[in-house]
Scaffold this active site. Structure first.
Site, PDB file in Angstrom:
ATOM      1  N   GLY A 234     112.207 112.404  59.106  1.00  7.77           N
ATOM      2  CA  GLY A 234     113.597 112.847  59.054  1.00  7.77           C
ATOM      3  C   GLY A 234     113.723 114.322  59.354  1.00  7.77           C
ATOM      4  O   GLY A 234     112.725 115.053  59.411  1.00  7.77           O
ATOM      5  N   PRO A 236     114.533 118.396  58.951  1.00  9.85           N
ATOM      6  CA  PRO A 236     114.148 119.312  57.871  1.00  9.85           C
ATOM      7  C   PRO A 236     115.214 119.387  56.783  1.00  9.85           C
ATOM      8  O   PRO A 236     116.413 119.375  57.067  1.00  9.85           O
ATOM      9  CB  PRO A 236     114.001 120.663  58.592  1.00  9.85           C
ATOM     10  CG  PRO A 236     113.801 120.319  60.028  1.00  9.85           C
ATOM     11  CD  PRO A 236     114.568 119.061  60.269  1.00  9.85           C
ATOM     12  N   GLU A 458     140.069 132.944  70.428  1.00 12.91           N
ATOM     13  CA  GLU A 458     140.086 131.995  69.313  1.00 12.91           C
ATOM     14  C   GLU A 458     141.382 131.176  69.299  1.00 12.91           C
ATOM     15  O   GLU A 458     141.374 129.993  68.957  1.00 12.91           O
ATOM     16  CB  GLU A 458     139.925 132.735  67.975  1.00 12.91           C
ATOM     17  CG  GLU A 458     138.621 133.515  67.835  1.00 12.91           C
ATOM     18  CD  GLU A 458     137.407 132.624  67.952  1.00 12.91           C
ATOM     19  OE1 GLU A 458     137.509 131.411  67.680  1.00 12.91           O
ATOM     20  OE2 GLU A 458     136.334 133.130  68.336  1.00 12.91           O
ATOM     21  N   HIS A 461     141.013 128.223  71.629  1.00 11.27           N
ATOM     22  CA  HIS A 461     140.320 127.076  71.009  1.00 11.27           C
ATOM     23  C   HIS A 461     141.287 126.278  70.133  1.00 11.27           C
ATOM     24  O   HIS A 461     141.320 125.040  70.188  1.00 11.27           O
ATOM     25  CB  HIS A 461     139.153 127.569  70.147  1.00 11.27           C
ATOM     26  CG  HIS A 461     137.979 128.047  70.938  1.00 11.27           C
ATOM     27  ND1 HIS A 461     137.283 127.242  71.805  1.00 11.27           N
ATOM     28  CD2 HIS A 461     137.369 129.258  70.989  1.00 11.27           C
ATOM     29  CE1 HIS A 461     136.284 127.928  72.347  1.00 11.27           C
ATOM     30  NE2 HIS A 461     136.329 129.162  71.870  1.00 11.27           N
ATOM     31  N   ASP A 532     130.051 129.084  73.853  1.00 15.22           N
ATOM     32  CA  ASP A 532     130.846 127.971  74.394  1.00 15.22           C
ATOM     33  C   ASP A 532     130.162 127.363  75.616  1.00 15.22           C
ATOM     34  O   ASP A 532     130.034 126.136  75.730  1.00 15.22           O
ATOM     35  CB  ASP A 532     132.243 128.458  74.784  1.00 15.22           C
ATOM     36  CG  ASP A 532     132.996 129.031  73.603  1.00 15.22           C
ATOM     37  OD1 ASP A 532     132.651 128.664  72.466  1.00 15.22           O
ATOM     38  OD2 ASP A 532     133.911 129.847  73.818  1.00 15.22           O
TER      39      ASP A 532
END
Length: 649
Positions: A234, A236, A458, A461, A532
């Site tokens: 699995g 960490p 921002e 976005h 991005d």
């Protein structure tokens, strides 16, 4: 406390006692033979000695090794005040016995002896003597190399026998001993399955192994055989080692714990020797469990080429491990539990049935399991009343158990820093921001132009993600610098098990919204979209080369789950296909970039309004977005937020 613990350890003979005794004996002999000499003879010259001798002031002369001479004056002469300096010893008392002067170089020994004979015949001197030896310091120094060799020999022999407080594994001649730490029923191991939240499937598998060791007749009566090994795989921080600690606490049988790197050593044959010693100890204490953490350090797939050496130490260690796991019988009751997050690089022979019979996948916790993990880690904290653990679980999608433990600890530190008496909801939100986004840097110098560009980026976005159905909408946007980022956006993603092309495309479009906003507002772009671009490039490449979601390439994948392609020098596709892949990736990204530009041009006024509010407040929330854009007409998703930083390169 038991009587055994109250017993005083008896005397244990050490070879070092012999070595120290020999040294002490030499010093005792030297002191005994020479006596305790407190005299303080003053250095003199040959001319001064001749004056004393000719004036009949010398009582006795003792010559050592034909080099130095000790001169003793007569008692009646010492009463003269000019000899007060030589008439006192190191303690300041009267030095009646002498010697009083020391002649460090007598010159020619024969001439000096002739002078003393003539003085004795004339009655100028009472007595004289020549001693050819008596310097025990030189004798000791001559024997010192032998003593050192004897001491080294005793030291090496003791290490060969495996003695010493450091244990067998720390001795140079016991380097082949296993470094495993033994936990048994007498060892205080407090971790149990009750301390392991979530991981229900993994706990059930491991708990069955523990039950088999406790009551083997329950399974053997039906003809079942004990499994030889279980591999915990699995990401960490998901609790693989914690699960093994719980096994140690629950099993009540000897539990040998070590890391895969403990087998690795610079000496040839040491790794294989440690494997043999480990299994030998485990068999002697059976039923028992061996836990090997990070087994990929020693279990990596063996190479087919001789470029790294076909007989290297790691492969020898792996071969010995394979032999031991397949060599002991089912009646020895020794089980091997191993953990790794790199199962793709393990050797296939190690993973076959009969060695690791069970492969248990320990995945990242879902929202229900995160709630259980929070409840475990919140127990030692002083919590505010009414703290909603379900809300905290929703705020941490994609977090592992170790991440949640870190969130709880960071929240407690933040609360203490603010002089609070209890840890409340806001402390946990700040902790999530701190861990993912980094530390706030409110004092960072940013010009008005840069601040405006960051706010527009921002806001882009936020606008695009709000307008797209499958994009995760933003719940919080900030232009306060954190870590290496000048701005950050907190999304509300769905926890999907499968992802469709339209969902990935909407997410890519929202990611490109920052650069598109710069293009729309300033007709120019900047380096602020570094993260991005990295994100959308990975997404586009995954769509084309991994998931087979590109129409031109068709239903084909170049993903290798075994990880073997990572070591190849050639790509699994031709140069023509590589050009097609690059072209399709560019088409995907540019298409979503133009789509974002179109959306922002249609909502340019709202984008500008959102950027102004962001500059004024520095942090805006979902309510500010709803005020400007109105409610989303799409099906709402659970409000689960995770920050995504927008790096400004």
């Amino acid at each position: 406390m038991s009587n055994d613990n109250n017993k005083k350890p008896g005397f244990k003979f050490s070879p070092w006692y012999i070595f120290l005794s020999v040294l002490a004996l030499f010093f005792i002999i030297q002191v005994a033979s020479s006596g305790v000499d407190l005299s303080n003879p003053k250095p003199t010259t040959i001319s001064k000695f001749n004056q004393l001798l000719d004036s009949s002031q010398v009582d006795k002369v003792v010559v050592f090794n034909g080099k130095t001479a000790e001169i003793f004056l007569k008692k009646e002469v010492l009463s003269d005040k000019k000899y007060d300096a030589v008439n006192k010893d190191v303690l300041g008392k009267i030095n009646e016995k002498g010697p009083h002067y020391l002649l460090e170089n007598i010159g020619n020994e024969e001439l000096f002896q002739k002078k003393l004979v003539e003085a004795s015949d004339k009655g100028l001197i009472t007595n004289y003597d020549f001693k050819s030896s008596g310097d025990w310091t030189e004798i000791f120094l001559s024997f010192l190399p032998i003593l050192v060799l004897v001491g080294l020999w005793i030291f090496m022999m003791r290490r060969m026998s495996g003695g010493g407080a450091g244990g067998g594994g720390s001795q140079i001649f016991s380097i082949g001993k296993s470094k495993a730490k033994l936990f048994d029923e007498k060892t205080d191991v407090k971790t149990t399955f009750a301390n392991v939240a979530g991981l229900e499937g993994a706990k059930e598998e491991v708990q069955e192994i523990v039950e088999f060791l406790k009551t083997p007749e329950k399974y053997t009566s039906l003809g079942g055989k004990i499994p030889k090994g279980a591999l915990l795989v699995g990401p960490p921080g998901t609790g693989k080692t914690l699960l093994a600690k719980a096994v140690a606490g629950e099993a009540k049988v000897p539990f040998f714990s070590l890391s895969g790197s403990d087998f690795v050593e610079m000496f040839v044959g040491v790794g294989a020797s440690r494997v043999r010693d480990l299994f030998k100890q485990a068999k002697e204490k059976s039923p028992s469990i061996i836990f090997i953490d990070e087994i990929d350090a020693v279990g990596r797939a063996r190479g087919k080429s001789n470029m790294s050496g076909g007989n290297d130490e790691r492969e020898n260690t792996l071969n010995q491990l394979l032999t031991e796991m397949d060599g002991f019988g089912t009646n020895t009751n020794v089980i091997v539990i191993a953990a790794t997050n790199r199962a793709d690089v393990l050797d296939k022979a190690l993973l076959r049935a009969g060695r690791f019979d069970r492969q248990i996948y320990v995945d990242l916790p879902d929202i229900r399991e995160r709630k259980e993990i929070f409840e475990v880690h919140l127990k030692p904290l002083k919590k505010a009343e009414g703290l909603d653990t379900e809300f905290l679980a929703k705020q941490t999608p994609g977090f592992s158990g170790a991440d949640i433990a870190n969130v709880c600890n960071e929240a407690a530190l933040i609360a203490a820093r603010n002089n609070k008496k209890a840890v409340d909801k806001q402390d946990f939100l700040d902790a999530v921001d701190r861990i993912i986004g980094g530390l706030e840097k409110k004092n960072k110098i940013i010009t008005k132009e840069e601040k405006r560009a960051i706010a527009v980026h921002e806001a882009g976005h936020a606008t695009v993600s709000w307008m797209l159905e499958h994009a995760a909408p933003l719940i919080k946007v900030t232009i306060v610098p954190r870590g290496q980022s000048l701005g950050a956006a907190w999304y509300l993603p769905e926890e999907r098990q499968i992802v469709r092309p339209e969902q990935m495309l909407d997410e890519m479009c929202a990611t490109m919204g920052g650069r598109a906003a710069e293009k729309v507002m300033f007709n120019n772009i900047s380096t602020g979209a570094l993260s991005d671009l990295e994100k959308v490039t990975k997404q586009a490449r995954a769509m084309v080369t991994i998931y087979g979601l590109n129409e031109k390439l068709g239903n084909i994948t170049y993903y290798d789950s075994s990880g073997q392609n990572d070591y190849n020098f050639s790509k699994p596709y031709s140069e023509d296909t590589a050009r097609v892949i690059d072209s399709e990736i560019s088409i995907l990204i540019e298409g979503q970039y133009q789509r974002a530009i179109k959306l922002l041009e249609e909502n340019k006024d709202k984008l500008n309004q959102l950027a102004d509010i962001l500059i004024e407040k520095e942090v805006i929330f979902k309510d500010d977005l709803e005020t400007i854009f109105g409610h989303r007409n799409f099906k709402p998703v659970d409000e689960i937020s995770t920050p995504t930083n927008e790096d400004i390169a």
